[in-house]
Design a protein around this motif. Structure first.
Motif, PDB file in Angstrom:
ATOM      1  N   ARG A  51       0.730  -1.099  -0.136  1.00 15.93           N
ATOM      2  CA  ARG A  51       0.178  -0.045  -0.006  1.00 15.93           C
ATOM      3  C   ARG A  51       0.830   1.295  -0.067  1.00 15.93           C
ATOM      4  O   ARG A  51       0.481   2.181  -0.590  1.00 15.93           O
ATOM      5  CB  ARG A  51      -0.913  -0.194   1.190  1.00 15.93           C
ATOM      6  N   ARG A  52       1.917   1.426   0.740  1.00 20.86           N
ATOM      7  CA  ARG A  52       2.636   2.302   0.762  1.00 20.86           C
ATOM      8  C   ARG A  52       3.305   2.715  -0.573  1.00 20.86           C
ATOM      9  O   ARG A  52       3.559   3.912  -1.146  1.00 20.86           O
ATOM     10  CB  ARG A  52       3.916   2.015   1.878  1.00 20.86           C
ATOM     11  N   GLN A  53       4.078   1.621  -1.359  1.00 21.07           N
ATOM     12  CA  GLN A  53       4.405   1.585  -2.566  1.00 21.07           C
ATOM     13  C   GLN A  53       3.382   2.119  -3.679  1.00 21.07           C
ATOM     14  O   GLN A  53       3.482   3.046  -4.387  1.00 21.07           O
ATOM     15  CB  GLN A  53       4.918   0.468  -3.173  1.00 21.07           C
ATOM     16  N   TYR A  54       2.228   1.880  -3.410  1.00 17.91           N
ATOM     17  CA  TYR A  54       1.145   2.171  -4.184  1.00 17.91           C
ATOM     18  C   TYR A  54       0.952   3.548  -3.983  1.00 17.91           C
ATOM     19  O   TYR A  54       0.772   4.421  -5.175  1.00 17.91           O
ATOM     20  CB  TYR A  54      -0.255   1.373  -4.178  1.00 17.91           C
ATOM     21  N   ARG A  55       0.647   4.397  -2.799  1.00 16.98           N
ATOM     22  CA  ARG A  55       0.580   5.734  -2.520  1.00 16.98           C
ATOM     23  C   ARG A  55       1.741   6.407  -2.996  1.00 16.98           C
ATOM     24  O   ARG A  55       1.644   7.587  -3.469  1.00 16.98           O
ATOM     25  CB  ARG A  55       0.502   5.785  -1.158  1.00 16.98           C
ATOM     26  N   SER A  56       3.109   5.833  -2.962  1.00 21.80           N
ATOM     27  CA  SER A  56       4.239   6.645  -3.319  1.00 21.80           C
ATOM     28  C   SER A  56       4.380   6.709  -4.877  1.00 21.80           C
ATOM     29  O   SER A  56       5.339   7.294  -5.451  1.00 21.80           O
ATOM     30  CB  SER A  56       5.423   5.974  -2.831  1.00 21.80           C
ATOM     31  N   GLY A  57       3.794   5.784  -5.418  1.00 22.91           N
ATOM     32  CA  GLY A  57       3.752   5.619  -6.788  1.00 22.91           C
ATOM     33  C   GLY A  57       4.885   4.950  -7.535  1.00 22.91           C
ATOM     34  O   GLY A  57       5.219   4.813  -8.766  1.00 22.91           O
ATOM     35  N   LEU A  59       4.991   1.441  -7.039  1.00 21.56           N
ATOM     36  CA  LEU A  59       4.184  -0.213  -7.221  1.00 21.56           C
ATOM     37  C   LEU A  59       4.064  -0.451  -8.537  1.00 21.56           C
ATOM     38  O   LEU A  59       3.599   0.448  -9.239  1.00 21.56           O
ATOM     39  CB  LEU A  59       3.221  -0.354  -6.363  1.00 21.56           C
ATOM     40  N   THR A  60       4.805  -1.464  -9.248  1.00 21.72           N
ATOM     41  CA  THR A  60       4.586  -1.630 -10.482  1.00 21.72           C
ATOM     42  C   THR A  60       3.213  -1.931 -11.049  1.00 21.72           C
ATOM     43  O   THR A  60       2.388  -2.403 -10.203  1.00 21.72           O
ATOM     44  CB  THR A  60       5.488  -2.875 -11.022  1.00 21.72           C
ATOM     45  N   GLU A  61       2.889  -1.713 -12.129  1.00 22.65           N
ATOM     46  CA  GLU A  61       1.620  -1.898 -12.900  1.00 22.65           C
ATOM     47  C   GLU A  61       1.290  -3.641 -12.590  1.00 22.65           C
ATOM     48  O   GLU A  61      -0.016  -3.785 -12.358  1.00 22.65           O
ATOM     49  CB  GLU A  61       1.569  -1.612 -14.309  1.00 22.65           C
ATOM     50  N   TYR A  62       2.136  -4.245 -13.021  1.00 21.14           N
ATOM     51  CA  TYR A  62       1.907  -5.652 -12.855  1.00 21.14           C
ATOM     52  C   TYR A  62       1.278  -6.007 -11.358  1.00 21.14           C
ATOM     53  O   TYR A  62       0.396  -6.714 -11.395  1.00 21.14           O
ATOM     54  CB  TYR A  62       3.079  -6.489 -13.202  1.00 21.14           C
ATOM     55  N   ARG A  63       2.082  -5.735 -10.209  1.00 17.80           N
ATOM     56  CA  ARG A  63       1.786  -5.840  -8.938  1.00 17.80           C
ATOM     57  C   ARG A  63       0.563  -5.356  -8.555  1.00 17.80           C
ATOM     58  O   ARG A  63      -0.339  -5.915  -7.856  1.00 17.80           O
ATOM     59  CB  ARG A  63       3.140  -5.496  -8.066  1.00 17.80           C
ATOM     60  N   ARG A  64       0.374  -4.052  -8.883  1.00 16.02           N
ATOM     61  CA  ARG A  64      -1.035  -3.421  -8.647  1.00 16.02           C
ATOM     62  C   ARG A  64      -2.075  -4.092  -9.102  1.00 16.02           C
ATOM     63  O   ARG A  64      -3.201  -4.483  -8.365  1.00 16.02           O
ATOM     64  CB  ARG A  64      -1.064  -2.010  -9.018  1.00 16.02           C
ATOM     65  N   ALA A  65      -1.976  -4.684 -10.321  1.00 15.80           N
ATOM     66  CA  ALA A  65      -3.049  -5.522 -10.985  1.00 15.80           C
ATOM     67  C   ALA A  65      -3.055  -6.670 -10.261  1.00 15.80           C
ATOM     68  O   ALA A  65      -4.330  -7.277 -10.227  1.00 15.80           O
ATOM     69  CB  ALA A  65      -2.964  -5.647 -12.530  1.00 15.80           C
ATOM     70  N   ARG A  66      -2.160  -7.382  -9.961  1.00 18.67           N
ATOM     71  CA  ARG A  66      -2.383  -8.624  -9.268  1.00 18.67           C
ATOM     72  C   ARG A  66      -2.821  -8.338  -7.876  1.00 18.67           C
ATOM     73  O   ARG A  66      -3.790  -9.332  -7.330  1.00 18.67           O
ATOM     74  CB  ARG A  66      -0.888  -9.215  -9.062  1.00 18.67           C
ATOM     75  N   LEU A  67      -2.561  -7.476  -7.359  1.00 17.33           N
ATOM     76  CA  LEU A  67      -3.107  -6.998  -5.864  1.00 17.33           C
ATOM     77  C   LEU A  67      -4.747  -6.776  -6.023  1.00 17.33           C
ATOM     78  O   LEU A  67      -5.462  -7.283  -5.148  1.00 17.33           O
ATOM     79  CB  LEU A  67      -2.305  -6.025  -5.057  1.00 17.33           C
ATOM     80  N   GLU A  68      -5.077  -6.165  -6.980  1.00 20.21           N
ATOM     81  CA  GLU A  68      -6.521  -5.677  -7.123  1.00 20.21           C
ATOM     82  C   GLU A  68      -7.270  -7.040  -7.568  1.00 20.21           C
ATOM     83  O   GLU A  68      -8.169  -7.063  -7.211  1.00 20.21           O
ATOM     84  CB  GLU A  68      -6.432  -4.533  -8.280  1.00 20.21           C
ATOM     85  N   ALA A  69      -6.843  -7.897  -8.379  1.00 20.58           N
ATOM     86  CA  ALA A  69      -7.386  -9.067  -8.685  1.00 20.58           C
ATOM     87  C   ALA A  69      -7.576 -10.104  -7.364  1.00 20.58           C
ATOM     88  O   ALA A  69      -8.542 -10.697  -7.271  1.00 20.58           O
ATOM     89  CB  ALA A  69      -6.476  -9.917  -9.423  1.00 20.58           C
ATOM     90  N   GLY A  71      -8.365  -8.740  -4.487  1.00 24.83           N
ATOM     91  CA  GLY A  71      -9.124  -8.420  -3.720  1.00 24.83           C
ATOM     92  C   GLY A  71      -8.992  -6.914  -2.988  1.00 24.83           C
ATOM     93  O   GLY A  71      -9.546  -6.397  -2.354  1.00 24.83           O
ATOM     94  N   VAL A  72      -7.486  -6.403  -3.182  1.00 26.26           N
ATOM     95  CA  VAL A  72      -7.130  -5.078  -2.457  1.00 26.26           C
ATOM     96  C   VAL A  72      -7.652  -4.179  -3.244  1.00 26.26           C
ATOM     97  O   VAL A  72      -7.858  -3.955  -4.344  1.00 26.26           O
ATOM     98  CB  VAL A  72      -5.478  -5.246  -2.608  1.00 26.26           C
ATOM     99  N   VAL A  73      -8.350  -3.062  -2.180  1.00 26.50           N
ATOM    100  CA  VAL A  73      -8.978  -1.822  -2.898  1.00 26.50           C
ATOM    101  C   VAL A  73      -8.057  -0.688  -2.333  1.00 26.50           C
ATOM    102  O   VAL A  73      -7.902  -0.537  -1.095  1.00 26.50           O
ATOM    103  CB  VAL A  73     -10.445  -1.769  -2.196  1.00 26.50           C
ATOM    104  N   TRP A  74      -7.358   0.176  -2.953  1.00 29.49           N
ATOM    105  CA  TRP A  74      -6.592   1.087  -2.564  1.00 29.49           C
ATOM    106  C   TRP A  74      -7.327   2.158  -1.889  1.00 29.49           C
ATOM    107  O   TRP A  74      -6.541   2.665  -0.849  1.00 29.49           O
ATOM    108  CB  TRP A  74      -5.687   1.558  -3.810  1.00 29.49           C
ATOM    109  N   ALA A  75      -8.348   2.644  -2.342  1.00 27.51           N
ATOM    110  CA  ALA A  75      -8.910   3.988  -1.684  1.00 27.51           C
ATOM    111  C   ALA A  75      -9.467   3.510  -0.328  1.00 27.51           C
ATOM    112  O   ALA A  75      -9.609   4.644   0.250  1.00 27.51           O
ATOM    113  CB  ALA A  75      -9.812   4.534  -2.894  1.00 27.51           C
ATOM    114  N   GLN A  76      -9.817   2.544  -0.004  1.00 28.26           N
ATOM    115  CA  GLN A  76     -10.406   2.042   1.092  1.00 28.26           C
ATOM    116  C   GLN A  76      -9.645   2.279   2.214  1.00 28.26           C
ATOM    117  O   GLN A  76      -8.308   2.270   2.235  1.00 28.26           O
ATOM    118  CB  GLN A  76     -10.944   0.768   0.874  1.00 28.26           C
ATOM    119  N   VAL A  77     -10.071   2.943   3.478  1.00 25.47           N
ATOM    120  CA  VAL A  77      -9.390   3.012   4.577  1.00 25.47           C
ATOM    121  C   VAL A  77      -9.896   1.917   5.480  1.00 25.47           C
ATOM    122  O   VAL A  77     -11.020   1.650   5.789  1.00 25.47           O
ATOM    123  CB  VAL A  77     -10.231   4.244   5.522  1.00 25.47           C
ATOM    124  N   ALA A  78      -8.825   1.116   5.785  1.00 27.97           N
ATOM    125  CA  ALA A  78      -9.012  -0.143   6.147  1.00 27.97           C
ATOM    126  C   ALA A  78      -9.754  -0.595   7.372  1.00 27.97           C
ATOM    127  O   ALA A  78     -10.636  -1.274   7.796  1.00 27.97           O
ATOM    128  CB  ALA A  78      -7.620  -1.056   6.428  1.00 27.97           C
TER     129      ALA A  78
END
Length: 185
Positions: A51-57, A59-69, A71-78
């Motif tokens: 999540r930190r890597q995503y916020r910092s820009g 995180l690779t596109e590949y990893r972002r897509a895999r994490l979203e697949a 079920g990870v939701v980035w905008a969600q406050v856990a």
């Protein structure tokens, strides 16, 4: 220095992702508590780092897509998500079933999750009027009592302590539903 270093090789990422899937399949969501370990791997810390890597820009596109697949939701406050709340309530129910009460010590970990602190956070949100009514009702059905603070609230807690224990000799460090009843006396 502006240089991004990936803390996880591609192989370690895939292993961690498999563990995330296993966690999600077992509990029904991927809101992994920060301290949670899956097969001795610090899955919660790993996901926090993703999540930190995503916020910092970074995180690779590949990893972002895999994490979203997964079920990870980035905008969600856990801590505000319905899944996380339900997960914590399930842990609270397990605690109540085992211990016979809902007075969770502040530093108590339940399955690696900071249940005591989470419960204190719910009380704080209640105290300032931001805990949703549905969540308050859900917690009350499990055995949480949201007493008013101040003299009236403390008196109610003392009364409940006396009913349960048969006396009012409250130990100094005792907390009743997150309130320092012993100190108040």
């Amino acid at each position: 220095l502006g240089v991004s270093i990936s803390y996880y090789s591609a192989e370690k990422f895939e292993v961690a992702l498999q563990l995330l899937h296993a966690f999600g399949n077992r509990v029904g969501h991927v809101c992994v508590p920060r301290q949670h370990k899956e097969q001795r791997f610090s899955l919660g810390h790993w996901l926090t780092d993703q999540r930190r890597q995503y916020r910092s820009g970074i995180l690779t596109e590949y990893r972002r897509a895999r994490l979203e697949a997964a079920g990870v939701v980035w905008a969600q406050v856990a801590h505000r998500s319905d899944e996380h709340f339900e997960f914590a309530c399930q842990l609270l129910c397990a605690f109540v079933g085992r211990e016979g009460h809902a007075s969770v010590p502040c530093r108590h970990l339940e399955g690696g999750f900071g249940l005591g602190q989470w419960l204190r956070d719910q009380q704080s949100m209640h105290d300032v009027g931001v805990l949703e009514q549905e969540r308050r009702i859900r917690l009350e059905t499990v055995g949480i009592h949201f007493a008013a603070r101040g003299f009236e609230g403390a008196s109610q807690l003392l009364h409940k302590f006396r009913e349960r224990e048969g006396h009012v000799c409250v130990p100094y460090k005792h907390k009743e539903h997150g309130f320092s009843l012993g100190e108040w006396l």
